[in-house]
Design a protein around this motif. Structure first.
Motif, short mmCIF file in Angstrom:
data_model
loop_
_atom_site.label_atom_id
_atom_site.label_comp_id
_atom_site.label_asym_id
_atom_site.label_seq_id
_atom_site.Cartn_x
_atom_site.Cartn_y
_atom_site.Cartn_z
N TYR A 69 -0.17 -0.73 -8.96
CA TYR A 69 -1.01 -0.38 -7.81
C TYR A 69 -2.27 0.29 -8.33
N GLN A 70 -3.34 0.21 -7.55
CA GLN A 70 -4.55 0.91 -7.95
C GLN A 70 -5.26 1.53 -6.76
N TYR A 71 -5.95 2.62 -7.06
CA TYR A 71 -6.80 3.31 -6.09
C TYR A 71 -8.14 3.53 -6.77
N CYS A 111 0.85 -1.19 0.00
CA CYS A 111 0.00 0.00 0.00
C CYS A 111 0.89 1.24 0.00
N CYS A 156 2.00 2.80 3.37
CA CYS A 156 0.85 3.12 4.24
C CYS A 156 1.10 2.67 5.67
N TYR A 212 -3.99 4.50 -11.27
CA TYR A 212 -2.92 3.51 -11.15
C TYR A 212 -1.57 4.16 -10.90
N THR A 225 -6.92 8.87 2.83
CA THR A 225 -7.88 7.92 2.25
C THR A 225 -7.51 7.50 0.82
N THR A 226 -6.54 8.19 0.21
CA THR A 226 -6.09 7.82 -1.14
C THR A 226 -4.94 6.83 -1.01
N LYS A 227 -5.31 5.58 -0.88
CA LYS A 227 -4.32 4.50 -0.71
C LYS A 227 -4.27 3.68 -1.99
N PHE A 228 -3.08 3.60 -2.55
CA PHE A 228 -2.85 2.78 -3.74
C PHE A 228 -2.42 1.40 -3.27
N LEU A 267 1.00 5.74 -0.21
CA LEU A 267 0.39 7.06 -0.13
C LEU A 267 1.30 8.05 -0.85
N SER A 275 -11.51 5.60 -6.56
CA SER A 275 -12.06 6.80 -5.92
C SER A 275 -13.52 6.56 -5.51
#
Length: 165
Positions: free
Chosen positions: A84-86, A47, A162, A95, A68-71, A49, A88
């Protein structure tokens, strides 16, 4: 004269060949390849940030310094780079991935809306790093952010695990 010249050439050629002989164990060491290390969830954080100074934080408030924007690590691509992906709140997927333009370019990590590609346009691309480290958080503070149609470098941008908070 021709016989002497031919003999000299042959002797020179054979002596050159024999002097270049390489021991067999040296050849086997040269042809052995190092094991391919595949970058994956075990060697990179699971994870990430995106952190930055408060000076540019408002450029992308959804991205910079947002807890809250965790990839999250999603997979390793066919070349061994992590993706990695987030997702929304509006179900838009962003990505972090490595983009490689080809043989004569090292490639770079980018945060955008495409899993494997790169389009340089507002709302589609956000930051990139010109390094090509195994894990995106190893790229240090060499990140650029997209601002008003141009790339701006800012040494305060970095990726953080993270779990390090």
């Amino acid at each position: 004269m021709s016989f002497t010249l031919t003999t000299c050439l042959l002797v020179t050629m054979f002596s050159s060949v024999f002097s270049l002989a390489t021991p067999l164990q040296s050849v086997s060491k040269i042809t052995q390849k190092e094991p391919l290390t595949v970058t994956n969830a075990t060697s990179c954080p699971t994870c990430l940030l995106v952190k930055t100074s408060t000076n540019i934080q408002n450029t992308y408030p959804w991205l910079f310094n947002n807890p809250t924007t965790k990839f999250f690590y999603s997979k390793t691509d066919s070349r061994g780079w992590p993706i990695y992906q987030y997702i929304s709140g509006q179900n838009i997927v962003f990505y972090i991935h490595f983009y490689d333009e080809g043989l004569f370019y090292d490639g770079f990590y980018v945060i955008n809306d495409l899993e494997t590609e790169y389009v340089e346009a507002a709302g589609r691309v956000f930051i990139y790093n010109s390094d090509s480290d195994d894990c995106p958080d190893d790229a240090g503070r060499n990140w650029y952010f997209w601002d008003n149609g141009d790339w701006e470098w800012d040494e305060s941008i970095y990726l953080q695990d993270c779990n390090a908070e």
